[in-house]
Design a protein around this motif. Sequence first.
Motif, PDB file in Angstrom:
ATOM      1  N   THR A  22     -43.647  42.723  -2.207  1.00  0.00           N
ATOM      2  CA  THR A  22     -42.885  42.149  -3.308  1.00  0.00           C
ATOM      3  C   THR A  22     -41.645  43.006  -3.525  1.00  0.00           C
ATOM      4  N   VAL A  30     -41.576  38.109   0.361  1.00  0.00           N
ATOM      5  CA  VAL A  30     -42.994  38.403   0.132  1.00  0.00           C
ATOM      6  C   VAL A  30     -43.559  39.310   1.206  1.00  0.00           C
ATOM      7  N   ARG A  33     -47.369  38.741   6.005  1.00  0.00           N
ATOM      8  CA  ARG A  33     -48.799  38.775   5.704  1.00  0.00           C
ATOM      9  C   ARG A  33     -49.522  39.336   6.922  1.00  0.00           C
ATOM     10  N   VAL A  76     -52.813  40.989  -0.966  1.00  0.00           N
ATOM     11  CA  VAL A  76     -52.682  39.587  -1.360  1.00  0.00           C
ATOM     12  C   VAL A  76     -53.940  38.766  -1.087  1.00  0.00           C
TER      13      VAL A  76
END
Length: 148
Positions: A22, A30, A33, A76
């Motif tokens: 973030t 973002v 991932r 996350v």
Amino acid sequence: MSTTTPSIHIRPIATVPLYGGTCDLCPSWVGERTDDLDAHMEDVRAHARTHPNPTAGAPWTPGSVAPSPVTRGVEVGTALIYGVICDECPRYEGPASADRHRVDEYAELHRATHTAHQSMRTESYSSQAIAAHRAAVQADPGRWAHGA
């Protein structure tokens, strides 16, 4: 090993943290991932380098709280870890990975071990069949646990 088709499964066997990022200055960023903590940390650092340090050269007042970084790594969620399970090989320790496609490949390599073993038995343990079985076992990234 029997002469029937082996029962080889791919199952979730564990979970690992899934990381993202973030940034207070870039709300749409973002971060990538990933379940790889080192790659995650490098991704966050790389993004942080795109912003100048607002506190560089600023005097620090004793007792004040240090400013929080604008770019942070965050957990996350979780990612599943898949493993190869073979009902016919109770001591087989199949390889595991978060990459389901890679685990599918591992399962096929273990299935090839069974196929080579069946060929070795039907070909009366010929030297070619033994060599093919040995090669299949070496290509299989899983291992057989020894001991009680």
